[in-house]
Scaffold this motif. Structure first.
Motif, PDB file in Angstrom:
ATOM      1  N   UNK A  70       0.733  -1.048   0.377  1.00 40.70           N
ATOM      2  CA  UNK A  70       0.116  -0.259   0.052  1.00 40.70           C
ATOM      3  C   UNK A  70       0.652   1.364   0.424  1.00 40.70           C
ATOM      4  N   UNK A  71       2.564   2.035   0.096  1.00 37.99           N
ATOM      5  CA  UNK A  71       3.084   2.439   0.113  1.00 37.99           C
ATOM      6  C   UNK A  71       2.988   2.687  -1.356  1.00 37.99           C
ATOM      7  N   UNK A  72       2.652   1.907  -1.900  1.00 39.04           N
ATOM      8  CA  UNK A  72       2.990   2.113  -3.363  1.00 39.04           C
ATOM      9  C   UNK A  72       1.408   3.089  -3.734  1.00 39.04           C
ATOM     10  N   UNK A  73       1.362   4.633  -3.901  1.00 36.94           N
ATOM     11  CA  UNK A  73       0.049   5.240  -3.951  1.00 36.94           C
ATOM     12  C   UNK A  73      -0.581   4.751  -5.240  1.00 36.94           C
ATOM     13  N   UNK A 201       1.101   8.744   3.725  1.00 39.16           N
ATOM     14  CA  UNK A 201       0.981   9.357   2.878  1.00 39.16           C
ATOM     15  C   UNK A 201       0.447  11.237   2.590  1.00 39.16           C
ATOM     16  N   UNK A 202      -0.409  10.364   3.457  1.00 38.58           N
ATOM     17  CA  UNK A 202      -1.367  11.234   3.555  1.00 38.58           C
ATOM     18  C   UNK A 202      -1.315  12.454   4.077  1.00 38.58           C
ATOM     19  N   UNK A 203       0.040  12.797   4.499  1.00 36.92           N
ATOM     20  CA  UNK A 203       0.013  13.801   5.824  1.00 36.92           C
ATOM     21  C   UNK A 203       0.845  14.452   4.891  1.00 36.92           C
ATOM     22  N   UNK A 204       1.460  14.037   4.495  1.00 37.99           N
ATOM     23  CA  UNK A 204       2.479  14.835   3.517  1.00 37.99           C
ATOM     24  C   UNK A 204       1.603  15.240   1.677  1.00 37.99           C
TER      25      UNK A 204
END
Length: 255
Positions: A70-73, A201-204
């Motif tokens: 899931x780190x691959x957006x 990822x959403x925070x970034x």
């Protein structure tokens, strides 16, 4: 406009004047993928596996394996990476497009069947925001084919003032500015809004849009680095529009 045609610029990009008054909270922008519902482990993963099977591929992602992926957006890149590891080479990207379309269709069916439930306490928070006149927007990197019905299912018909996916942006980009487009649709600057997401990822993405950001982690994202978040919460229980407004104000005052 910036020099790159089709890329939208915003009035707030010039920066906030020193000593400016803290604006009241006027909108909360939720990320579907984690903030509204924990859809990855038992929703998206199952749909991906069913799509692989529908296309004749013997690929079935376990809970642990999918947690690493899931780190691959970008979903097509996620699928293509699995295909390349199995020797499909250059054709992986083309196959991945077809598999993703099937996955979206399957997931949309499950959404319409009511298989996805909201995060605990979300209903009360949304009702509190709506009653307080605070606009609600929703963003997602997914397809509007399933995002829009899912939003209606999770928070109700007509509650979201804006629902933004990559399809709504002026041109496709690798890291679409969904928060910026949501603000543009609402006619607000980032100093008037609060972002709620479920991952680093959403925070970034939210902080890149200059938004105060609250994290509500999922089972997959609980161990991520949330440095810079305005707050990290386990769920929405006991949280209200007043709590959002206080948190938003304190974050901007500290700036």
């Amino acid at each position: 406009m910036r020099g790159d045609i089709g890329v939208r610029s915003y009035w707030w990009e010039a920066g906030r004047p020193a000593g400016a008054v803290v604006e009241p909270l006027q909108a909360v922008i939720f990320d579907v993928d984690g903030a509204l519902a924990d859809i990855e482990r038992d929703g998206q993963r199952r749909a991906f596996n069913a799509a692989f099977a529908a296309h004749g591929f013997d690929i079935s992602w376990t809970v642990a394996e999918y947690g690493r992926l899931v780190c691959i957006g970008d979903e097509r890149r996620r699928i293509a990476s699995a295909l390349r590891r199995r020797g499909y080479g250059r054709i992986s990207a083309e196959i991945a497009t077809h598999i993703q379309h099937t996955k979206n269709d399957l997931f949309a069916e499950w959404v319409l069947d009511g298989d996805v439930i909201p995060r605990p306490g979300l209903d009360d928070l949304v009702n509190s925001l709506y009653a307080a006149g605070i606009a609600i927007a929703v963003i997602s990197t997914g397809s509007p084919h399933w995002v829009e019905p899912l939003v209606r299912q999770l928070i109700g018909e007509g509650i979201a003032g804006a629902i933004v996916t990559p399809d709504d942006l002026p041109r496709p980009t690798r890291e679409p500015d969904l928060h910026g487009h949501a603000l543009w649709e609402l006619g607000l600057g980032p100093e008037c809004a609060l972002a709620v997401t479920g991952s680093a990822h959403g925070l970034c993405a939210a902080t890149a849009a200059k938004l105060a950001t609250v994290i509500v982690p999922t089972a997959y994202t609980g161990g991520q680095d949330f440095t810079g978040a305005a707050a990290v919460r386990r769920d929405y229980d006991g949280w209200s529009a007043d709590g959002c407004a206080r948190l938003h104000r304190h974050w901007w005052m500290a700036r």
